[in-house]
Write an enzyme that holds these catalytic residues in place. Structure first.
Site, PDB file in Angstrom:
ATOM      1  N   GLU A 117       0.842  -1.195   0.000  1.00 45.93           N
ATOM      2  CA  GLU A 117       0.000   0.000   0.000  1.00 45.93           C
ATOM      3  C   GLU A 117       0.875   1.243   0.000  1.00 45.93           C
ATOM      4  OE1 GLU A 117      -1.865   0.918   3.928  1.00 45.93           O
ATOM      5  OE2 GLU A 117      -0.972  -1.001   4.517  1.00 45.93           O
ATOM      6  N   LYS A 119       2.722   4.551   1.050  1.00 44.46           N
ATOM      7  CA  LYS A 119       3.126   5.079   2.352  1.00 44.46           C
ATOM      8  C   LYS A 119       2.811   6.570   2.368  1.00 44.46           C
ATOM      9  CE  LYS A 119       6.898   5.347   5.663  1.00 44.46           C
ATOM     10  NZ  LYS A 119       6.722   6.798   5.943  1.00 44.46           N
ATOM     11  N   ASP A 121       2.604  10.346   3.365  1.00 41.84           N
ATOM     12  CA  ASP A 121       3.500  11.289   4.037  1.00 41.84           C
ATOM     13  C   ASP A 121       2.647  12.246   4.860  1.00 41.84           C
ATOM     14  OD1 ASP A 121       5.708  12.664   4.833  1.00 41.84           O
ATOM     15  OD2 ASP A 121       6.045  13.675   2.922  1.00 41.84           O
ATOM     16  N   TYR A 227      -4.883   2.179   8.427  1.00 38.96           N
ATOM     17  CA  TYR A 227      -4.113   1.076   7.859  1.00 38.96           C
ATOM     18  C   TYR A 227      -3.657   0.047   8.894  1.00 38.96           C
ATOM     19  CZ  TYR A 227      -0.242   4.151   9.331  1.00 38.96           C
ATOM     20  OH  TYR A 227       0.601   4.965  10.043  1.00 38.96           O
ATOM     21  N   LYS A 315      11.173   2.705  -0.073  1.00 37.69           N
ATOM     22  CA  LYS A 315      11.177   4.143  -0.265  1.00 37.69           C
ATOM     23  C   LYS A 315      11.604   4.520  -1.687  1.00 37.69           C
ATOM     24  CE  LYS A 315      10.049   6.103   2.772  1.00 37.69           C
ATOM     25  NZ  LYS A 315      10.707   6.710   3.927  1.00 37.69           N
ATOM     26  N   CYS A 420      45.995  14.734  17.834  1.00 45.70           N
ATOM     27  CA  CYS A 420      44.594  15.030  18.134  1.00 45.70           C
ATOM     28  C   CYS A 420      44.374  16.536  18.176  1.00 45.70           C
ATOM     29  CB  CYS A 420      44.214  14.407  19.470  1.00 45.70           C
ATOM     30  SG  CYS A 420      42.543  14.844  20.026  1.00 45.70           S
ATOM     31  N   CYS A 423      43.439  17.591  22.078  1.00 50.99           N
ATOM     32  CA  CYS A 423      44.357  17.534  23.222  1.00 50.99           C
ATOM     33  C   CYS A 423      45.821  17.486  22.825  1.00 50.99           C
ATOM     34  CB  CYS A 423      44.023  16.342  24.122  1.00 50.99           C
ATOM     35  SG  CYS A 423      44.358  14.723  23.371  1.00 50.99           S
ATOM     36  N   CYS A 438      42.941   9.088  18.704  1.00 56.76           N
ATOM     37  CA  CYS A 438      43.666   9.859  19.707  1.00 56.76           C
ATOM     38  C   CYS A 438      44.060   8.926  20.836  1.00 56.76           C
ATOM     39  CB  CYS A 438      42.782  10.982  20.235  1.00 56.76           C
ATOM     40  SG  CYS A 438      43.409  11.765  21.730  1.00 56.76           S
ATOM     41  N   CYS A 444      41.769  13.552  27.065  1.00 53.30           N
ATOM     42  CA  CYS A 444      41.242  14.209  25.867  1.00 53.30           C
ATOM     43  C   CYS A 444      39.827  14.687  26.154  1.00 53.30           C
ATOM     44  CB  CYS A 444      41.228  13.244  24.682  1.00 53.30           C
ATOM     45  SG  CYS A 444      40.542  13.980  23.174  1.00 53.30           S
TER      46      CYS A 444
END
Length: 737
Positions: A117, A119, A121, A227, A315, A420, A423, A438, A444
């Site tokens: 079925e 979908k 929105d 539904y 989708k 890093c 630090c 790191c 850190c």
């Protein structure tokens, strides 16, 4: 994708989806469109499926909607309103069908009917009827609690005020939406009255339904498609199709495009047909929903944490666009993973403004994958490049290509940082990994803050009122520098000039609420504590598995401590085996990993070996996670921080299992082929009855359930004197418990 890459990407996705969830569900002002949102969730779910131990406390997988907005009454759903998993390709649809067949033990030749079925929105809604009368209506909210919009729903023409011939109790679920024609007319009226216009029909429907004045809703042209259903006193039918027919007879609008299909090919045919007529439907849709038609099979398939196994949403695809790479920013994650993020000139892709994209790691920037093979035809990424952004696929958003003809003459190859940025500690890259980390650990600030946020999250200690912003603020003030500091905060900063209540935006009432929430959080089940520690690879599911197996913190810690020497032996063995394989390959001979492992393990004490085997034998716990646990608890700074936290907490005893269960507390191993249930069903049933399911046989195994084809596990069980049953014996044992 490596573990480090996955961890960094999950952090990025959690932040983006959390922000999008609040904007979409709570504020009716989405920052990204539905296609982008779904693609982000798909990416997150795919990574979690591949790396389940990395699942975060704020995982989008566990989120359904957003918390109800202020201004509305709250209604708790009697049955949780869940979201749907997503499919994007024909292969995804085929895999959806295959997963269901595997779970049910069905072959490819067995008939399995589905419904398909459109979908819608719109905005999800649940309407409760008792003895035919509409009692209340609620939005989905966060899936457990929604907003009371009863007065507004009574104004929707598609929603009957009374039902004739309905079950005594019936919760009808569906989607509130607005047609294209009605949306255009509404916006025209709004513009004429100099009032707010809406961006799209979904926003208009959501904003109209969530009005505090029902008369405003009455003036808005809202519609409703039914539904599904929630709580019901008597079944509506035996099939999804029959239930929809029953809802239609009761007076609800059900989507006329709904079709019944046999197998993936028929589902795809319906999908293609609906996609071709999408613009002609008169309302917005963003895909097609597939559901197993047989309701008995739906019940058997059951649910994951936030989605049903028996349904998915296929989708529609997204789009691409070209823009400029303005810069590359570096982020540091909870476990020290250093992740590059592309900073883009904002560009609209399918109606959504995109301003950044993940770049994964230094190899990705250089134009190669983790194996050294070229990606994007080996073209590297440089600041100033014109790049193509793709909002679907493996990375969301993803840099699909580079326009070399538009590359600036002064564009230089990107130099990935070796220290890093937070630090200054060295950022090292372990052999076999593509992500730098790191080495600063608890010194850190980025790692400490990320761990604290993880610990107070909903799936961990769940401290209400202590969110990301509060954690950052208290850390900046140096009031909370390690987890235990949370529980001494009131003692140290509960009153006086330097107190929580004295901070901007706070007061005595809000401070008191925070301290009360912290006190409530002192009592925790072991599973939440384990997950909250933020140990690398230790996800929510693994936390439950470990808690179920060990039962208490003391037993868990003792097992980890005992397994320490074996963990180191395992690490040495793997390094030695890798070196031997490389040397053997260079010399053209066959490697002998078994001999090497035996040599390394020879000096390991039996107690340490047994503790290690017990840990890695827990179903769902492997050597990688076991090593990470041992590393964390054996690192002096880490252990000190953990011990300090444990001193502030009260660990709840495991929930008692019903005495009627004949397998409560037993450790069970399944092996061989099960013929009357799938392995997934057998494990779920055993755990529901209080048993511990292990993946290997040991002296602690109480019961082995062996089907045809049982091999070494059955032999080992016989040697150890473990009780063995066939599948029929197992079913007789558990009976109706």
């Amino acid at each position: 994708m490596t573990v480090a890459e996955a961890e960094a990407e999950l952090a990025r996705l959690a932040e983006m989806l959390g922000r999008a969830n609040a904007a979409y569900h709570a504020e009716d002002a989405p920052e990204i469109d539905d296609a982008t949102y779904d693609e982000l969730k798909r990416r997150n779910a795919a990574i979690e499926a591949r790396f389940p131990d990395l699942k975060r406390a704020d995982s989008p997988t566990d989120l359904v909607g957003a918390a109800p907005a202020d201004g509305f009454g709250k209604i708790r759903h009697s049955i949780r309103m869940l979201s749907l998993s997503n499919a994007f390709t024909r292969e995804d649809v085929a895999e959806f069908d295959a997963r269901i067949r595997r779970f049910l033990g069905l072959g490819a030749e067995d008939r399995l009917a589905y419904t398909a079925e459109p979908k819608i929105d719109g905005l999800s809604l649940s309407i409760r009827y008792e003895d035919g009368a509409l009692i209340h209506a609620a939005t989905r909210g966060d899936g457990q609690t929604g907003e009371d919009v009863t007065a507004n729903v009574r104004t929707i023409a598609d929603v009957p005020a009374r039902l004739d011939g309905a079950p005594a109790l019936l919760e009808v679920r569906g989607e509130v939406y607005m047609s294209h024609a009605d949306f255009a007319a509404l916006n025209a009226r709004q513009a004429e009255a100099a009032a707010k216009t809406f961006a799209n029909p979904r926003n208009a429907a959501a904003g109209s339904l969530r009005q505090l004045d029902a008369e405003i809703t009455r003036a808005r042209p809202l519609r409703f498609f039914a539904y599904a259903w929630g709580e019901v006193s008597d079944p509506l039918a035996d099939t999804q199709t029959g239930a929809l027919d029953r809802l239609a007879r009761l007076g609800f609008s059900v989507n006329p495009e709904t079709a019944t299909c046999d197998g993936p090919a028929a589902l795809i045919e319906v999908y293609d047909g609906i996609a071709a007529r999408r613009a002609e439907l008169g309302y917005d849709i963003d895909g097609v929903v597939y559901k197993v038609d047989d309701l008995a099979l739906q019940a058997r398939l059951g649910f994951r944490s936030t989605t049903p196994r028996w349904a998915t949403a296929h989708k529609f695809p997204a789009e691409t666009a070209w823009t400029r790479l303005e810069g590359i920013d570096i982020q540091v994650g909870r476990t020290g993973a250093i992740s590059p993020v592309a900073r883009l000139t904002p560009v609209t892709v399918g109606g959504v403004v995109v301003s950044n994209a993940t770049l994964h790691n230094e190899d990705y920037i250089a134009g190669r994958d983790s194996s050294g093979d070229p990606i994007r035809d080996g073209v590297d990424l440089r600041v100033g490049d014109r790049v193509e952004i793709y909002r679907a696929g493996d990375v969301i958003p993803k840099v699909r290509g580079v326009d070399l003809s538009a590359r600036p003459a002064d564009a230089l190859p990107y130099a990935f940082p070796e220290t890093c940025p937070e630090c200054g500690s060295p950022a090292t890259r372990e052999p076999g990994e593509s992500v730098r980390r790191c080495t600063g650990g608890l010194i850190c600030p980025a790692q400490v803050i990320a761990r604290l946020k993880h610990m107070v999250g909903r799936a961990a200690l769940d401290i209400d009122g202590l969110g990301d912003k509060e954690v950052e603020r208290f850390h900046d003030l140096e009031w909370v520098l390690r987890p235990a500091d949370i529980f001494t905060l009131q003692r140290r900063y509960g009153s006086g000039v330097r107190s929580v209540a004295a901070l901007d935006g706070w007061g005595e009432t809000s401070a008191a609420k925070l301290f009360a929430a912290i006190e409530v959080a002192r009592v925790q089940p072991l599973a939440r504590v384990l997950f909250g520690l933020g140990i690398r690879h230790l996800g929510e599911v693994a936390g439950r598995d470990l808690a179920r197996h060990y039962g208490s913190w003391d037993a868990f810690a003792a097992g980890v401590d005992a397994a320490g020497p074996a963990a180191e032996a395992h690490r040495r063995a793997e390094v030695a085996v890798a070196a031997e394989r490389a040397e053997a390959a260079a010399e053209g001979r066959r490697a002998k990993p078994t001999d090497i492992r035996a040599t390394v393990w020879a000096d390991v004490e039996p107690e340490a070996r047994a503790a290690w085997e017990e840990m890695v034998g827990i179903d769902g716990i492997g050597a990688t996670l076991a090593l990470a646990i041992c590393d964390a608890l054996h690192a002096p700074e880490e252990r000190a921080a953990i011990d300090a936290l444990l001193a502030e907490l009260e660990i709840e005893a495991p929930e008692a299992v019903a005495e009627a269960s004949p397998v409560a507390g037993l450790t069970v191993v399944f092996t061989g082929t099960l013929e009357k249930m799938t392995r997934a069903e057998a494990k779920a049933r055993a755990e529901a009855l209080g048993a511990k399911v292990s993946g290997s046989v040991s002296a602690k195994t109480d019961l082995l359930v062996a089907g045809p084809g049982a091999g070494s596990k059955a032999e080992k069980a016989a040697t150890l004197g473990v009780r063995m049953l066939d599948e029929d014996g197992w079913l007789d044992l558990i009976g109706e418990a």
